[in-house]
Every structure is written in C-alpha cells, then in structure tokens.
Design a protein around this motif. Structure first.
Motif, PDB file in Angstrom:
ATOM      1  N   ASP A 126      33.659  22.312  41.299  1.00 58.92           N
ATOM      2  CA  ASP A 126      34.718  23.314  41.290  1.00 58.92           C
ATOM      3  C   ASP A 126      34.422  24.419  40.270  1.00 58.92           C
TER       4      ASP A 126
ATOM      5  N   LYS B 274      33.730  28.464  40.843  1.00 62.16           N
ATOM      6  CA  LYS B 274      34.534  29.472  40.143  1.00 62.16           C
ATOM      7  C   LYS B 274      33.640  30.445  39.380  1.00 62.16           C
TER       8      LYS B 274
ATOM      9  N   TYR C  75      39.002  37.302  40.700  1.00 64.67           N
ATOM     10  CA  TYR C  75      39.083  35.908  40.285  1.00 64.67           C
ATOM     11  C   TYR C  75      40.505  35.376  40.484  1.00 64.67           C
ATOM     12  N   ARG C  76      41.495  36.168  40.052  1.00 67.46           N
ATOM     13  CA  ARG C  76      42.897  35.766  40.195  1.00 67.46           C
ATOM     14  C   ARG C  76      43.263  35.602  41.665  1.00 67.46           C
TER      15      ARG C  76
ATOM     16  N   THR D 258      41.822  32.278  42.831  1.00 67.51           N
ATOM     17  CA  THR D 258      42.528  31.092  42.333  1.00 67.51           C
ATOM     18  C   THR D 258      43.936  31.010  42.907  1.00 67.51           C
TER      19      THR D 258
ATOM     20  N   GLU E 180      43.901  29.133  46.304  1.00 64.30           N
ATOM     21  CA  GLU E 180      43.447  27.740  46.333  1.00 64.30           C
ATOM     22  C   GLU E 180      44.596  26.823  46.720  1.00 64.30           C
TER      23      GLU E 180
ATOM     24  N   LYS F  60      44.532  21.625  42.415  1.00 62.76           N
ATOM     25  CA  LYS F  60      44.495  22.097  41.027  1.00 62.76           C
ATOM     26  C   LYS F  60      44.825  20.941  40.105  1.00 62.76           C
TER      27      LYS F  60
END
Length: 124
Positions: free
Chosen positions: A46, A50, A111-112, A115, A118, A123
C-alpha cells in the motif's frame, strides 16, 4: 533492495518534495520514509503504491523492473483547452520557486484525490 531505496529518494527529489513533506502527505513518519530511502526497511504494498502515485512514477520503475519512470502512453495527446492555455501562459511567467510551489500543490491535490477515492474499509 538497493534499487528501491535509490529510486524512492530520486523520485521524491524529482517531485520537489523534502522528506518531511512527503512523509506528511503519505501519512507516515519521517523516520519510516527515511528508513525506506536508506534501505533499512521495505515499504508495504500500500505504501509503495502511495509513493508511486505521489511522485508520479510507476511501481515497476521504483522496483527496478522498468527503465522508464512512467508507463508509456501511446494515445495521441488531447488538444489543450482554453484553461490549459491560460495556465501554460501563466506558468511561463512564474519564477522557479513559484513553479515548485505550484507543483507541490498539484501533487498534494492529486494525492488527496487518490486517498479520498480509496475503499474506507481498507484504511487503517
């Protein structure tokens, strides 16, 4: 995996991020990221994905399975929109520091976005 640690650092630096900035964006400690880059520890799957997303490179490149840092896109480029043209013109007028700051914001937004999309069950 010496190649992984070298490429993680190279990708982060090319993305214009300091280690502390990248670790915050990745949601890991600075010591953990330092450990990855100094070959003291290996990232989990993971975290590897990322980092590839944040740095704009492929996982294969990070692992040394590809000589190209990104997947080759053979599709023809899309024509630039009016908004793209305005952004490009303004980019050309910016200082190097302003460009780096703009790139950092873009990396953070992407990136935000990644995420936020997801599966919340996966998480920690």
């Amino acid at each position: 995996m010496k190649i992984l640690s070298q490429r993680l650092r190279e990708a982060r630096e090319k993305a214009g991020l300091k280690q502390i900035e990248a670790s915050k964006l990745l949601g890991i400690s600075n010591g953990t990221l330092s450990g990855y880059e100094r070959e003291y520890r290996d990232p989990d799957t993971d975290s590897l994905h990322k980092m590839a997303e944040l740095y704009g490179v492929s996982v294969d490149w990070l692992l040394g399975k590809s000589t190209s840092s990104s997947e080759k896109d053979t599709s023809p480029p899309e024509p630039m929109s009016e908004q793209d043209t305005v952004m490009f013109r303004n980019w050309k007028r910016m200082t190097e520091d302003e460009k780096q700051e703009a790139l950092n914001v873009i990396h953070y937004i992407l990136y935000r976005k990644n995420t936020d999309n997801e599966d919340p069950d996966q998480k920690e």
